[in-house]
Motif scaffolding. Structure first.
Motif, short mmCIF file in Angstrom:
data_model
loop_
_atom_site.label_atom_id
_atom_site.label_comp_id
_atom_site.label_asym_id
_atom_site.label_seq_id
_atom_site.Cartn_x
_atom_site.Cartn_y
_atom_site.Cartn_z
N ARG A 289 37.48 36.49 44.94
CA ARG A 289 38.83 36.96 44.66
C ARG A 289 39.88 35.90 44.99
N GLN A 291 39.61 32.73 44.65
CA GLN A 291 39.53 31.65 43.66
C GLN A 291 39.82 30.29 44.28
N ARG A 292 39.05 29.99 45.32
CA ARG A 292 39.20 28.71 46.01
C ARG A 292 37.94 28.46 46.82
N ARG A 312 42.13 25.50 44.87
CA ARG A 312 42.78 26.79 44.66
C ARG A 312 43.14 27.00 43.19
N GLY A 313 42.53 28.03 42.58
CA GLY A 313 42.82 28.39 41.20
C GLY A 313 42.29 27.45 40.15
N GLY A 316 38.67 29.26 38.97
CA GLY A 316 38.52 30.70 39.01
C GLY A 316 37.67 31.15 40.18
N ARG A 317 36.90 32.19 39.98
CA ARG A 317 36.08 32.79 41.04
C ARG A 317 34.89 31.88 41.36
N THR A 333 30.68 28.89 39.37
CA THR A 333 31.74 29.85 39.11
C THR A 333 31.13 31.22 38.81
N ASN A 335 33.01 33.77 36.80
CA ASN A 335 34.10 34.35 36.01
C ASN A 335 33.62 35.34 34.96
N GLY A 340 36.38 38.54 36.55
CA GLY A 340 37.11 37.29 36.36
C GLY A 340 37.76 37.21 35.00
#
Length: 362
Positions: A289, A291-292, A312-313, A316-317, A333, A335, A340
């Motif tokens: 959640r 995303q970092r 960060r960001g 994504g997830r 990832t 997503n 996501g």
């Protein structure tokens, strides 16, 4: 800041590949912090890559949650399916989850997987040169569409550890007769170790967990676990044999003598911590959640300093973070897991090489 990280390694010589392979050697070198400015996308178009482990030749194996496939990944090459795990029943957070490569792979060629079947969660193993022959070594773990745990990893003692979620039943976590809401410690064949477990005849190593998602050890053999909280606090815990981490009585820190407090807490919006790996004195934790990726400095005594958010960001997830034998850091990832916002390339496996040192050494 550049920092040198010692990484103990041994020379490993074995036959590689799925069929008749070439004989090669791999010597993990001393590693440096990952160069996050130079990502290498190893694989794209995957669907919820979950467990990730490395073979002695440096290639990676990744488990896809929904497809039940185990893929072999090499930078610059297309993913190759090397196994499909029998009996996987994906639903919600359930499916093919954790993956671990045997620490004695050169001799036994075993790969271990944690997965959700029709009636329970299980751990199975198979030889990479005979993937159709899959043997369940542990079964009967309660399953659900949430809180299945799933991370497995070999510790420095050669034992297999498994994070098992509470399967949505909070009472499991404080019930010593249940293996849910626990971290389990077992022999590679699934049996109870002759020594080291705190409860005689039991696989239970620690209890009071909600949904452990990451397992990692430092150079001194101390164990750390990342864990999803409920509404308020996610956490990282220093795990000790027989430790009770408080769920469901406690979420986050409570200063209650009955329970061990986490060494790191985050709000659930900035974390949902999943896979974890340690590089020297830094614990890296992939956040869904949030995303970092969190960089957590370890203090050498079982505690931690102030975490720093990375990436960060950007992708994504993030589901999994693992350090490779060559010192690079790999992430996956997540997503396409239903929560996501995937881009066309998702899901991805991304490799960050070790940063070059100022004196030119690697």
């Amino acid at each position: 800041m550049r920092r040198r990280i010692a990484f103990p390694g041994v020379l490993i010589t074995l036959t590689l590949g799925i069929g008749a392979g070439a004989v090669a050697s791999a010597t993990p070198a001393a590693a440096l912090e990952p160069d996050l400015d130079n990502p290498q996308v190893v694989a794209t178009g995957l669907t919820v890559p979950w467990g990730l482990g490395f073979l002695p030749d440096g290639s990676a194996l990744v488990a896809e949650r929904n497809s039940a496939r185990v893929l072999q990944l090499r930078p610059g090459a297309a993913p190759a399916t090397v196994a499909t795990v029998n009996g996987v029943a994906p639903a919600g957070e359930a499916g093919l989850l954790g993956l671990a490569v045997s620490p004695t792979f050169a001799q036994d060629r075993y790969v271990y997987v944690y997965f959700t079947a029709a009636t329970d969660n299980r751990i199975a193993r198979f030889r990479l040169d005979a993937p159709q022959n899959q043997a369940v070594i542990l079964s009967g773990l309660a399953k659900a569409s949430i809180h299945d745990g799933g991370r497995i990893a070999f510790g420095p003692d050669g034992m297999l550890y498994a994070g098992v979620g509470d399967a949505g039943n909070t009472a499991n976590s404080q019930n010593p007769q249940s293996r849910n809401g626990k971290i389990l410690r077992m022999r590679p064949d699934g049996g109870v170790p002759a020594s080291g477990n705190p409860f005689p005849g039991s696989l239970v190593y620690s209890l009071g967990h909600r949904n452990v998602q990451g397992l990692a050890w430092d150079a001194q053999g101390r164990m750390y676990a990342s864990e999803f909280g409920q509404n308020t606090w996610d956490e990282v815990n220093h795990i000790v044999a027989g430790g009770n981490y408080g769920w469901p009585t406690v979420e986050g820190r409570a200063a209650d003598a009955r329970f061990r407090d986490p060494i790191v807490v985050w709000t659930t919006a900035e974390a949902s911590p999943s896979g974890a790996t340690i590089d020297g004195t830094t614990l890296y934790v992939a956040a869904l959640r949030g995303q970092r990726m969190w960089s957590v400095p370890l203090d050498g005594a079982g505690g931690a300093g102030t975490p720093v958010p990375l990436l960060r960001g950007r992708y994504g997830r993030l589901r999994t973070a693992e350090r490779a034998p060559d010192g690079s850091l790999w992430i996956t990832t997540s997503n396409r897991d239903g929560r996501g916002s995937p881009v066309a390339a998702d899901d991805r496996v991304i490799r960050f090489p070790a940063r070059a040192s100022s004196d030119g050494e690697a």
